[in-house]
Design an enzyme around this catalytic site. Structure first.
Site, mmCIF file in Angstrom:
data_model
loop_
_atom_site.group_PDB
_atom_site.id
_atom_site.type_symbol
_atom_site.label_atom_id
_atom_site.label_comp_id
_atom_site.label_asym_id
_atom_site.label_seq_id
_atom_site.Cartn_x
_atom_site.Cartn_y
_atom_site.Cartn_z
ATOM 1 C CD GLU A 179 -2.826 1.363 2.365
ATOM 2 O OE1 GLU A 179 -3.715 2.225 2.332
ATOM 3 O OE2 GLU A 179 -2.653 0.611 3.342
ATOM 4 C CE LYS A 216 -6.485 0.278 1.558
ATOM 5 N NZ LYS A 216 -7.152 -0.171 2.788
#
Length: 298
Positions: A179, A216
């Site tokens: 992420e 992400k």
């Protein structure tokens, strides 16, 4: 693939739905509780605070609205993984009772800003934490860094750190969610995303062929900008964070990015309060979940 649960992998790869992020931790927990209507004077120490937040998350997870028709996975933080719902470890409850795939947030927060980015702080007990996650039947992990400026050096460092730790996580038999968030308020967000994508592609190309990761990312400024990452053989799924957009705006932007699915936290719990009756709570949660789902399946 080590001890990756193949049924869960298949669900994450091809299922319709989104990921619920229930993983605000130490620093953001008082804020999450306050939004839920529980003020700081309701608890006098961390243990009481975590018990209250577990009650909130239990209420969300047990709600009939929290249904695998719409929700593929849920991200927990360590304290939630180590607690139970109706006598079952949270991860087991999610998978066995709800058919929802459990993830664990593993980072220890962000380092100070340098080169326009915030790397992750060192994760001191990572190996031990991953071993416990495997024991608790966790499927994958999540860790967040932040990009504030289109600084090539900084962005490269973020992506290199994410993939280096991601490989360690994969070797333990867990699927890492990488992420590298681009700050949605950044002045050069689009430029940052161009550099970020190049660095991600470079890292994906260097992976051994059996390694699997999830990504992400912030919802990109250019629609469908991450479409080509979705077909990379290493990438299980590309999911999006809400990043501070209101739920409506996040859903609206998400719907314009085909194949990108939500992994929202604040946008998921918006409008839920401790004082609501179960009927009211479930109705609000149900409406929210359906709206995020609709935006995710576009």
């Amino acid at each position: 693939m080590g001890n990756v649960n193949l049924k869960q992998l298949d669900r994450m790869q091809s299922g319709k739905g989104f990921i619920a992020a229930l993983d605000q931790s130490g620093g953001s927990t008082p804020k999450a509780l306050a939004q839920y209507g529980i003020q700081e004077n309701s608890f006098s120490n961390d243990e009481e605070m975590y018990t209250l937040v577990h009650e909130m998350r239990t209420r969300i997870i047990k709600s009939p609205a929290f249904d695998s028709t719409y929700i593929l996975g849920a991200i927990l933080f360590e304290n939630t993984m180590d607690r139970k719902i109706d006598g079952q470890w949270t991860a087991d409850y999610l998978w066995e009772k709800k058919n929802i795939v459990p993830f664990l947030k593993v980072d220890k927060g962000l380092a100070d800003l340098a080169n326009g980015v915030q790397l992750m702080k060192p994760i001191s007990n990572l190996d031990e934490l991953l071993s416990r996650a495997v024991e608790r039947n966790i499927f994958g992990t999540k860790m967040r860094s932040v990009i504030k400026e289109a600084n090539t050096t900084g962005i490269r460092e973020v992506v290199e750190q994410q993939f280096a730790i991601g490989k360690q996580i994969f070797e333990k038999g867990l699927i890492p969610i990488i992420e590298p968030e681009v700050d949605i308020y950044s002045a050069d967000k689009e430029k940052s995303e161009e550099i970020l994508k190049q660095e991600i592609v470079k890292q994906l190309n260097a992976l051994d062929k059996d390694v699997k990761v999830m990504l992400k990312l912030s919802i990109p400024s250019v629609n469908d900008f991450y479409k080509d990452l979705m077909s990379d053989p290493h990438v299980v799924r590309v999911v999006a964070l809400s990043g501070g957009y209101s739920r409506e705006e996040a859903n609206d932007k998400l719907a314009q990015n085909h194949g990108l699915i939500a992994s929202f936290s604040r946008a998921l719990s918006e409008g839920l309060t401790a004082g609501q009756s179960d009927d009211a709570f479930n109705a609000v949660l149900g409406t929210t979940i359906k709206a995020i789902y609709e935006a995710s399946i576009k």
